[in-house]
Design an enzyme around this catalytic site. Structure first.
Site, short mmCIF file in Angstrom:
data_model
loop_
_atom_site.label_atom_id
_atom_site.label_comp_id
_atom_site.label_asym_id
_atom_site.label_seq_id
_atom_site.Cartn_x
_atom_site.Cartn_y
_atom_site.Cartn_z
N CYS A 263 0.83 -1.22 0.00
CA CYS A 263 0.00 0.00 0.00
C CYS A 263 0.87 1.27 0.00
O CYS A 263 0.92 1.99 -0.98
CB CYS A 263 -0.88 0.04 1.25
SG CYS A 263 -1.91 -1.36 1.47
N1 SAJ Z 1 6.36 2.44 8.66
C1 SAJ Z 1 7.32 3.32 9.10
N2 SAJ Z 1 6.97 4.26 10.01
C2 SAJ Z 1 5.68 4.36 10.48
C3 SAJ Z 1 4.72 3.47 10.00
C4 SAJ Z 1 5.06 2.50 9.09
O1 SAJ Z 1 8.49 3.25 8.69
O2 SAJ Z 1 5.44 5.23 11.33
C5 SAJ Z 1 6.73 1.43 7.65
C6 SAJ Z 1 6.48 0.00 8.13
O3 SAJ Z 1 7.63 -0.51 8.75
C7 SAJ Z 1 6.19 -0.71 6.81
C8 SAJ Z 1 5.52 0.37 5.95
O4 SAJ Z 1 5.88 1.63 6.53
O5 SAJ Z 1 7.37 -1.12 6.18
C9 SAJ Z 1 4.00 0.25 5.89
O6 SAJ Z 1 3.58 0.14 7.22
P1 SAJ Z 1 2.01 0.30 7.61
O7 SAJ Z 1 1.89 0.23 9.07
O8 SAJ Z 1 1.44 1.45 6.91
O9 SAJ Z 1 1.42 -1.08 7.10
P2 SAJ Z 1 0.54 -1.44 5.85
O10 SAJ Z 1 1.26 -1.34 4.58
O11 SAJ Z 1 -0.06 -2.75 6.20
O12 SAJ Z 1 -0.54 -0.28 5.82
C10 SAJ Z 1 -1.85 -0.53 6.13
C11 SAJ Z 1 -2.58 0.43 5.28
N3 SAJ Z 1 -3.96 0.06 5.22
C12 SAJ Z 1 -4.57 0.18 4.05
O13 SAJ Z 1 -4.05 0.61 3.05
C13 SAJ Z 1 -5.96 -0.26 4.03
C14 SAJ Z 1 -2.45 1.84 5.82
O14 SAJ Z 1 -3.42 2.70 5.18
C15 SAJ Z 1 -2.68 1.90 7.29
O15 SAJ Z 1 -2.45 3.24 7.72
C16 SAJ Z 1 -1.69 0.97 7.97
O16 SAJ Z 1 -2.01 -0.35 7.52
C17 SAJ Z 1 -1.80 1.08 9.48
O17 SAJ Z 1 -2.32 2.11 9.97
O18 SAJ Z 1 -1.29 0.18 10.12
#
Ligand code: SAJ
Length: 427
Positions: A263
């Site tokens: 995403c």
């Molecule tokens: N990450 C960071 N710093 C942060 C948050 C995440 O480096 O503060 C990195 C994570 O390690 C990862 C990537 O970004 O590699 C994505 O992390 P994520 O927590 O956003 O996980 P996803 O990809 O599963 O994102 C989903 C998304 N949901 C949908 O698209 C429906 C995102 O919109 C959500 O915000 C996210 O989950 C969430 O909130 O956990």
């Protein structure tokens, strides 16, 4: 309108389609799932989840889903829901091939008066400029008249124990009032979360892109701060904890060795590319992507700097890379920063072992102990629960001198106090 005799076909039974299919089945609808290959269909028909998800595996045994590779089942479908991948290619351009080929298949079999809902994340305009023309061309039916079209972007959050497909609010945009009402009635009969109608399909497409661009730019912001604070000897984790005491107008994001998943690192490119086609340059979104894409390189450079400081020759260095998954305690490695870190280590001639308890098939060793053996340094690339138990004693026992904490998940002071050279991202 919607009745339990309504036949539903869901194209794509992955992280998005399978949870939805189970809910639709639970709600009492006739549901068939279409998947890409017969092996996946076979697993699902046997009640086996084709990817690691304990909850889905349990539910699949209880609510059996029929899966097939045969698109002709769409002939009997009243509602066709597309939950297909919308990735980017190696040059970070949107890869709409899955959407194009599936739209053609839908057009081949779609029956008049049915409703097509696209759940995959796409740039604003993709439903009307890609999906609809292809279905119209192959079916000789007219969208909005002979068949209905809506977009309701999925908001799955893999591994989240609180928010799941049942209770996560949704938005819906449709080509027509009739399509909107039918889509709202369907989702409200299956889901518990708020279902918000949008003024258009484009607005619904834009909602998801905006959500994920918001996350990407905020992560880039703290990544840039982290690199700056590293030079100022300020611990970014401490500062972010401090900033989080502000009860309003501050949302904490965390710096790290990179941004992975299907995403966050992908969706901004759909916005950048589409806006570019319409003559607008998203400089800010592009810069955020550049900053985040550079974090794996920055992480490997931290290691190289520490090796040089200790006069350890790069070629004599063996490193343990802990974590392949893009985030903690899941097995998904799509766009994972770990893969970029491994590429950079290879380019530098640094030998390494990789261990991820959730991705053993792609690990070079099968246990943490084996990963740590005969190593000089450890890079924490994913903050899996198992790695949080690492202690200075365990590392010293293996002769490890350096820890590069790519997820700032270890106790920095404890490791430094015990003579381990610790470097985090901005701490
Ligand atoms: N990450 C960071 N710093 C942060 C948050 C995440 O480096 O503060 C990195 C994570 O390690 C990862 C990537 O970004 O590699 C994505 O992390 P994520 O927590 O956003 O996980 P996803 O990809 O599963 O994102 C989903 C998304 N949901 C949908 O698209 C429906 C995102 O919109 C959500 O915000 C996210 O989950 C969430 O909130 O956990």
């Amino acid at each position: 309108m919607i009745s339990k005799k309504t036949n539903i076909v869901i194209v794509g039974l992955g992280y998005v389609g399978l949870p939805l299919a189970l809910l639709v089945k639970k709600a009492g609808y006739n549901i068939i799932g279409i998947v890409r290959n017969s092996k996946k269909a076979e697993l699902i028909n046997k009640g086996i989840c084709p990817f690691k998800d304990l909850e889905l595996s349990k539910q699949l045994k209880k609510y059996r889903i029929n899966a097939t590779i045969d698109y002709s089942v769409i002939k009997n479908a009243d509602i066709v829901i597309l939950c297909i991948p919308t990735p980017v290619n190696s040059q970070y351009y949107p890869d709409l091939e899955p959407l194009i080929s599936v739209s053609a298949q839908v057009g081949k079999y779609i029956k008049p008066k049915s409703l097509v809902i696209l759940e995959s994340t796409v740039n604003p305009g993709a439903t009307e400029s890609v999906l609809i023309p292809i279905i119209e061309m192959t079916s000789h039916l007219k969208a909005g008249i002979d068949f209905l079209v809506s977009h309701s972007p999925e908001r799955i959050n893999p591994g989240d124990k609180t928010w799941n497909v049942t209770n996560i609010p949704r938005v819906v945009g449709s080509l027509t009032e009739e399509g909107l009402n039918k889509t709202l009635a369907f989702y409200r009969s299956v889901l518990k979360g708020q279902i918000k109608p949008m003024k258009s399909i484009k607005a619904a497409e834009a909602v998801k892109i905006v959500e994920n661009c918001f996350r990407d730019i905020n992560i880039a912001f703290v990544n840039e701060l982290a690199m700056s604070f590293a030079n100022l000897d300020i611990d970014i984790s401490d500062v972010l904890e401090g900033a989080s005491t502000k009860p309003f107008a501050f949302i904490k994001h965390l710096p790290g060795c990179g941004v992975g998943g299907h995403c966050i690192p992908v969706d901004p490119y759909y916005m950048i590319d589409y806006a570019n086609q319409k003559g607008f340059q998203h400089n800010f979104l592009s810069l955020a992507r550049k900053i985040n894409n550079n974090m794996p390189r920055y992480t490997v450079d931290l290691l190289i700097k520490e090796l040089n400081k200790l006069n350890i020759h790069i070629k004599k260095t063996k490193v343990a890379v802990l974590g392949l998954a893009y985030k903690a305690d899941i097995d998904d490695i799509r766009e994972s920063p770990s893969l970029a870190i491994i590429k950079h280590l290879h380019e530098e001639g640094i030998t390494y072992d990789v261990f991820d308890p959730y991705v053993l098939e792609k690990s070079t060793v099968k246990s943490l102990n084996e990963a740590l053996k005969n190593k000089i340094a450890v890079i924490i690339a994913t903050n899996h629960k198992q790695f949080l138990n690492l202690t200075p004693q365990i590392l010293k026992k293996n002769g490890i001198k350096i820890v590069i904490d790519g997820r700032n998940c270890l106790d920095k002071e404890l490791f430094i106090k015990n003579g381990i050279y610790y470097k985090g991202i901005g701490r």
